[in-house]
Design a protein around this motif. Structure first.
Motif, PDB file in Angstrom:
ATOM      1  N   ALA A 188       1.150  -7.518   9.918  1.00 35.74           N
ATOM      2  CA  ALA A 188       0.696  -8.800  10.466  1.00 35.74           C
ATOM      3  C   ALA A 188       0.118  -9.695   9.368  1.00 35.74           C
ATOM      4  N   ALA A 189      -0.494  -9.096   8.356  1.00 35.94           N
ATOM      5  CA  ALA A 189      -1.062  -9.865   7.239  1.00 35.94           C
ATOM      6  C   ALA A 189       0.000 -10.241   6.209  1.00 35.94           C
ATOM      7  N   GLY A 190       1.241  -9.775   6.426  1.00 36.65           N
ATOM      8  CA  GLY A 190       2.333 -10.113   5.507  1.00 36.65           C
ATOM      9  C   GLY A 190       2.524  -9.106   4.393  1.00 36.65           C
ATOM     10  N   GLY A 191       1.855  -7.985   4.478  1.00 34.88           N
ATOM     11  CA  GLY A 191       1.979  -6.955   3.449  1.00 34.88           C
ATOM     12  C   GLY A 191       3.024  -5.916   3.825  1.00 34.88           C
ATOM     13  N   SER A 192       3.112  -4.869   3.004  1.00 36.48           N
ATOM     14  CA  SER A 192       4.061  -3.783   3.279  1.00 36.48           C
ATOM     15  C   SER A 192       3.399  -2.461   2.918  1.00 36.48           C
ATOM     16  N   PHE A 193       3.941  -1.396   3.476  1.00 33.59           N
ATOM     17  CA  PHE A 193       3.407  -0.063   3.187  1.00 33.59           C
ATOM     18  C   PHE A 193       4.549   0.884   2.851  1.00 33.59           C
ATOM     19  N   GLU A 194       4.223   1.869   2.022  1.00 27.53           N
ATOM     20  CA  GLU A 194       5.220   2.837   1.571  1.00 27.53           C
ATOM     21  C   GLU A 194       4.632   4.231   1.733  1.00 27.53           C
ATOM     22  N   ARG A 195       5.373   5.114   2.379  1.00 34.09           N
ATOM     23  CA  ARG A 195       4.909   6.496   2.552  1.00 34.09           C
ATOM     24  C   ARG A 195       5.278   7.331   1.321  1.00 34.09           C
ATOM     25  N   ILE A 196       4.256   8.000   0.775  1.00 30.13           N
ATOM     26  CA  ILE A 196       4.478   8.913  -0.344  1.00 30.13           C
ATOM     27  C   ILE A 196       4.849  10.249   0.256  1.00 30.13           C
ATOM     28  N   PRO A 197       5.840  10.957  -0.283  1.00 31.11           N
ATOM     29  CA  PRO A 197       6.182  12.278   0.258  1.00 31.11           C
ATOM     30  C   PRO A 197       5.016  13.235   0.156  1.00 31.11           C
ATOM     31  N   ILE A 248       0.833  -1.200   0.000  1.00 32.78           N
ATOM     32  CA  ILE A 248       0.000   0.000   0.000  1.00 32.78           C
ATOM     33  C   ILE A 248       0.872   1.256   0.000  1.00 32.78           C
ATOM     34  N   SER A 249       0.537   2.194  -0.895  1.00 24.50           N
ATOM     35  CA  SER A 249       1.220   3.483  -0.951  1.00 24.50           C
ATOM     36  C   SER A 249       0.253   4.572  -0.506  1.00 24.50           C
ATOM     37  N   ALA A 250       0.653   5.361   0.483  1.00 22.97           N
ATOM     38  CA  ALA A 250      -0.176   6.467   0.971  1.00 22.97           C
ATOM     39  C   ALA A 250       0.735   7.480   1.663  1.00 22.97           C
ATOM     40  N   HIS A 251       0.178   8.652   1.972  1.00 25.03           N
ATOM     41  CA  HIS A 251       0.949   9.696   2.643  1.00 25.03           C
ATOM     42  C   HIS A 251       1.098   9.423   4.137  1.00 25.03           C
ATOM     43  N   ARG A 252       0.033   8.881   4.746  1.00 21.83           N
ATOM     44  CA  ARG A 252       0.052   8.630   6.182  1.00 21.83           C
ATOM     45  C   ARG A 252      -0.565   7.277   6.487  1.00 21.83           C
ATOM     46  N   PHE A 253      -0.148   6.696   7.611  1.00 19.22           N
ATOM     47  CA  PHE A 253      -0.708   5.446   8.108  1.00 19.22           C
ATOM     48  C   PHE A 253      -0.895   5.575   9.609  1.00 19.22           C
ATOM     49  N   SER A 254      -2.027   5.103  10.121  1.00 19.61           N
ATOM     50  CA  SER A 254      -2.189   5.068  11.568  1.00 19.61           C
ATOM     51  C   SER A 254      -1.374   3.895  12.088  1.00 19.61           C
ATOM     52  N   SER A 255      -1.023   3.922  13.374  1.00 21.14           N
ATOM     53  CA  SER A 255      -0.192   2.850  13.935  1.00 21.14           C
ATOM     54  C   SER A 255      -0.916   1.508  13.868  1.00 21.14           C
ATOM     55  N   SER A 256      -2.250   1.516  14.083  1.00 21.18           N
ATOM     56  CA  SER A 256      -3.000   0.254  14.011  1.00 21.18           C
ATOM     57  C   SER A 256      -3.031  -0.281  12.583  1.00 21.18           C
ATOM     58  N   ALA A 257      -3.091   0.622  11.597  1.00 22.31           N
ATOM     59  CA  ALA A 257      -3.069   0.191  10.196  1.00 22.31           C
ATOM     60  C   ALA A 257      -1.718  -0.428   9.861  1.00 22.31           C
ATOM     61  N   GLU A 258      -0.646   0.195  10.315  1.00 26.38           N
ATOM     62  CA  GLU A 258       0.696  -0.350  10.073  1.00 26.38           C
ATOM     63  C   GLU A 258       0.817  -1.752  10.656  1.00 26.38           C
ATOM     64  N   GLN A 259       0.329  -1.940  11.886  1.00 25.08           N
ATOM     65  CA  GLN A 259       0.404  -3.253  12.545  1.00 25.08           C
ATOM     66  C   GLN A 259      -0.390  -4.303  11.774  1.00 25.08           C
ATOM     67  N   LYS A 260      -1.595  -3.949  11.328  1.00 23.52           N
ATOM     68  CA  LYS A 260      -2.439  -4.918  10.621  1.00 23.52           C
ATOM     69  C   LYS A 260      -1.865  -5.276   9.255  1.00 23.52           C
ATOM     70  N   ILE A 261      -1.263  -4.296   8.569  1.00 24.89           N
ATOM     71  CA  ILE A 261      -0.679  -4.558   7.251  1.00 24.89           C
ATOM     72  C   ILE A 261       0.512  -5.504   7.374  1.00 24.89           C
TER      73      ILE A 261
END
Length: 153
Positions: free
Chosen positions: A140-149, A125-138
């Motif tokens: 935990a499901a084996g996914g990854s996240f990327e912060r867009i500037p 997932i690419s987005a500008h911001r992530f909540s801490s609970s969203a980061e944990q769930k992503i």
């Protein structure tokens, strides 16, 4: 109450009042506007907050401080539960894909992913911001996240 009079005078489709159609209509000459004055003129209507010439409440009440909301960024919000329902496993989710799917319908400055709902699929997932609970769930499901500037959409 008289039951057979309950519906007397009630009309489903009431005809509009046709004004200015002669004195015989009962709404001729001044067309229900009375004589002279502000409300007999065309374009007459009270402004919001008008108090009949008295000092309006908005001007009477003291205004203090500074509000920076005009300059604050508009943040669009998407929950991980919505992503789980809308996308297949292994999808790389971008803000443009969210617009196409209809998860975001408004213009925004920044996109934030929140942690409401269950996430059972693996996403990048690419987005500008992530909540801490969203980061944990992503993660935990084996996914990854990327912060867009900030500033890039």
């Amino acid at each position: 109450m008289i039951l057979n009079d309950v519906h007397v005078g009630i009309q489903r489709q009431k005809n509009r009042k046709r004004i200015g159609r002669g004195s015989g209509s009962g709404h001729g000459k001044t067309s229900g506007r009375g004589h002279k004055g502000f409300f007999s003129r065309s374009g007459s209507s009270r402004r919001r907050g008008f108090h009949g010439g008295q000092m309006p409440l908005f001007r009477r009440v003291a205004k203090r401080g500074f509000n920076n909301n005009f300059f604050a960024p508009d943040v669009a919000v998407v929950n991980v539960g919505e992503l789980n329902e809308s996308f297949e496993t292994g999808t790389e989710i971008t803000p443009s894909m969210l617009m196409e799917k209809g998860l975001i319908r408004t213009k925004y400055d920044e996109l934030k992913v929140l942690g409401d709902g269950e996430l059972s699929k693996q996403f990048r997932i690419s987005a500008h911001r992530f909540s801490s609970s969203a980061e944990q769930k992503i993660t935990a499901a084996g996914g990854s996240f990327e912060r867009i500037p900030t500033g890039a959409v």
